[in-house]
Scaffold this motif. Sequence first.
Motif, mmCIF file in Angstrom:
data_model
loop_
_atom_site.group_PDB
_atom_site.id
_atom_site.type_symbol
_atom_site.label_atom_id
_atom_site.label_comp_id
_atom_site.label_asym_id
_atom_site.label_seq_id
_atom_site.Cartn_x
_atom_site.Cartn_y
_atom_site.Cartn_z
ATOM 1 N N UNK A 73 0.837 -1.208 0.000
ATOM 2 C CA UNK A 73 0.000 0.000 0.000
ATOM 3 C C UNK A 73 0.875 1.262 0.000
ATOM 4 N N UNK A 74 0.389 2.301 -0.662
ATOM 5 C CA UNK A 74 1.145 3.544 -0.738
ATOM 6 C C UNK A 74 1.496 4.110 0.628
ATOM 7 N N UNK A 75 0.588 3.937 1.584
ATOM 8 C CA UNK A 75 0.839 4.460 2.938
ATOM 9 C C UNK A 75 2.028 3.756 3.592
ATOM 10 N N UNK A 76 2.255 2.482 3.227
ATOM 11 C CA UNK A 76 3.409 1.741 3.770
ATOM 12 C C UNK A 76 4.700 2.193 3.090
ATOM 13 N N UNK A 77 4.646 2.373 1.771
ATOM 14 C CA UNK A 77 5.838 2.885 1.065
ATOM 15 C C UNK A 77 6.214 4.254 1.615
ATOM 16 N N UNK A 78 5.184 5.063 1.914
ATOM 17 C CA UNK A 78 5.426 6.411 2.439
ATOM 18 C C UNK A 78 6.233 6.369 3.728
ATOM 19 N N UNK A 79 5.983 5.362 4.566
ATOM 20 C CA UNK A 79 6.701 5.267 5.849
ATOM 21 C C UNK A 79 8.213 5.131 5.620
ATOM 22 N N UNK A 80 8.576 4.324 4.605
ATOM 23 C CA UNK A 80 10.006 4.172 4.305
ATOM 24 C C UNK A 80 10.606 5.491 3.812
ATOM 25 N N UNK A 81 9.864 6.202 2.955
ATOM 26 C CA UNK A 81 10.366 7.484 2.438
ATOM 27 C C UNK A 81 10.501 8.510 3.558
ATOM 28 N N UNK A 82 9.526 8.556 4.448
ATOM 29 C CA UNK A 82 9.615 9.460 5.611
ATOM 30 C C UNK A 82 10.842 9.114 6.460
ATOM 31 N N UNK A 83 11.054 7.803 6.636
ATOM 32 C CA UNK A 83 12.178 7.363 7.454
ATOM 33 C C UNK A 83 13.508 7.785 6.818
ATOM 34 N N UNK A 84 13.606 7.589 5.506
ATOM 35 C CA UNK A 84 14.822 8.002 4.781
ATOM 36 C C UNK A 84 15.037 9.509 4.949
ATOM 37 N N UNK A 85 13.966 10.285 4.804
ATOM 38 C CA UNK A 85 14.074 11.752 4.923
ATOM 39 C C UNK A 85 14.578 12.142 6.309
ATOM 40 N N UNK A 86 14.063 11.487 7.334
ATOM 41 C CA UNK A 86 14.470 11.829 8.707
ATOM 42 C C UNK A 86 15.932 11.459 8.962
ATOM 43 N N UNK A 87 16.345 10.303 8.444
ATOM 44 C CA UNK A 87 17.746 9.877 8.634
ATOM 45 C C UNK A 87 18.683 10.852 7.917
ATOM 46 N N UNK A 88 18.275 11.303 6.726
ATOM 47 C CA UNK A 88 19.081 12.293 6.006
ATOM 48 C C UNK A 88 19.213 13.569 6.834
ATOM 49 N N UNK A 89 18.120 14.006 7.445
ATOM 50 C CA UNK A 89 18.192 15.186 8.312
ATOM 51 C C UNK A 89 19.135 14.952 9.496
ATOM 52 N N UNK A 90 18.997 13.784 10.107
ATOM 53 C CA UNK A 90 19.827 13.475 11.279
ATOM 54 C C UNK A 90 21.305 13.397 10.916
ATOM 55 N N UNK A 91 21.596 12.903 9.722
ATOM 56 C CA UNK A 91 22.992 12.687 9.319
ATOM 57 C C UNK A 91 23.452 13.739 8.311
ATOM 58 N N UNK A 92 22.759 14.874 8.286
ATOM 59 C CA UNK A 92 23.044 15.873 7.253
ATOM 60 C C UNK A 92 24.448 16.466 7.364
ATOM 61 N N UNK A 93 24.967 16.573 8.592
ATOM 62 C CA UNK A 93 26.306 17.147 8.736
ATOM 63 C C UNK A 93 27.346 16.220 8.108
ATOM 64 N N UNK A 94 27.213 14.918 8.367
ATOM 65 C CA UNK A 94 28.126 13.941 7.742
ATOM 66 C C UNK A 94 28.040 14.030 6.216
#
Length: 474
Positions: free
Chosen positions: A77-98
């Motif tokens: 379901x699209x809502x499940x795929x969205x969770x992975x994309x949100x997770x990727x976005x958050x990890x990128x924010x968290x690791x943005x300095x690296x």
Amino acid sequence: MFEYAPAPESRSVVEIASSYGLFIDGSFEQAVDGNVFKTVNPASEEVLAEVAAAGQEDVDRAVAAARRAFASWSAMPGSERAKYLFRIARIIQERSRELAVLESLDNGKPIKESRDVDLPLVAAHFFYYAGWADKLAYAGFGPDPRPLGVAGQVIPWNFPLLMLAWKIAPALATGNTVVLKPAETTPLSALFFADVCRQAELPPGVVNIVTGAGDTGAYLVQHPDVNKVAFTGSTEVGREIARAVAGTGKRLTLELGGKAANIVFDDAPIDQAVEGIVNGIFFNQGHVCCAGSRLLVQESIAEELLTSLKRRMATLRVGDPLDKNTDVGAINSAAQLARITELSEIGATEGAERWSPACQLPDRGFWFAPTIFTGVTQAHRIAREEIFGPVLSVLTFRTPAEAIEKANNTPYGLSAGIWTEKGSRILSVADKLRAGVVWANTFNKFDPTSPFGGYKESGYGREGGRHGLEAYLA
């Protein structure tokens, strides 16, 4: 005048391995034939890492992994795929300095650009397309739009991580799986992103990353089990790709070169326009396909504007990309520096007047001083060909009609800029410019909700916004 003290960002915030494999089916693997290449820091010519070079068999393995993963990923379901994309976005924010430090080391761009422009936009694209993943039926592409299958994506070296986000985020949101090939001079942030995918627990095979030179890209583009090809890069390579996929049934989007006109009218606020001109051509060392590389300035204000522009250019700081005060970093490679140098020399030989501010360039690495050419005509090669460096060609015009004629007199059509205080003139001129993106009283502004792409030899298809979904849907 205040002197700036060095303000270097620490390299120690990011760990660079001595060697990297290919990211296939959720794990790093060596190339079948054992071939490797080196990626260097363009600011110092120091080798950063050794990277696996994918051959035909490796590309076959990556495409097969993407095909296997497609069945379950597209059925999710699209809502499940969205969770992975949100997770990727958050990890990128968290690791943005690296990621920002890694990008500046591998690419040569100033840390303040990778930190304040590239990384926020990368995260924003994943957040934005995560929001679309469960709303595709309302995007205007029919009540039940379906993904295409396996997307083969080839990205350039000027915005390595941002171009990855532009390609991967809409592909995953729409249910496709991906094999991505980063540029051979800037593979490190894509390989870091592979680790982000693992951290986000993205199912194996949904994203695969194959590193290598042009041959690797050709294997991917020509692979019979790839359903969609997305390419950002030079017009020459774009033509080859278009020929390669013609008649195969593969979907294709191309985002190619540009020779954008930045048009300054006599009622424009001069200081604001000068900032826009500097941002338009010296941002990312001019390594921008939509760079404002042709300045069209109304004759009556040309002298005043050029005086102000030269004064502003004299304050630009060229040097260490990791110094937070640096405005213009290193040219990405020796080959690109040679091209910029050659075309600049041709400009001077053809009679244009060359000017650069006095600036001391570092002894090691690939460097080119910010440069402007005045007395340029439409016949000059520097006014016609994409230099892809910090070089600005200045032309003048008398009437709006002449400005439009000169702006459109190019085989490219990616972007343009208009500087005037009259809203009616902005709308009138923008309507007549054959460019995919027209900025008004600003330049190089990007937003994930806004589509981007070109006309003519600048390619076809759009990335970003709702329009960016279309290329990945049947």
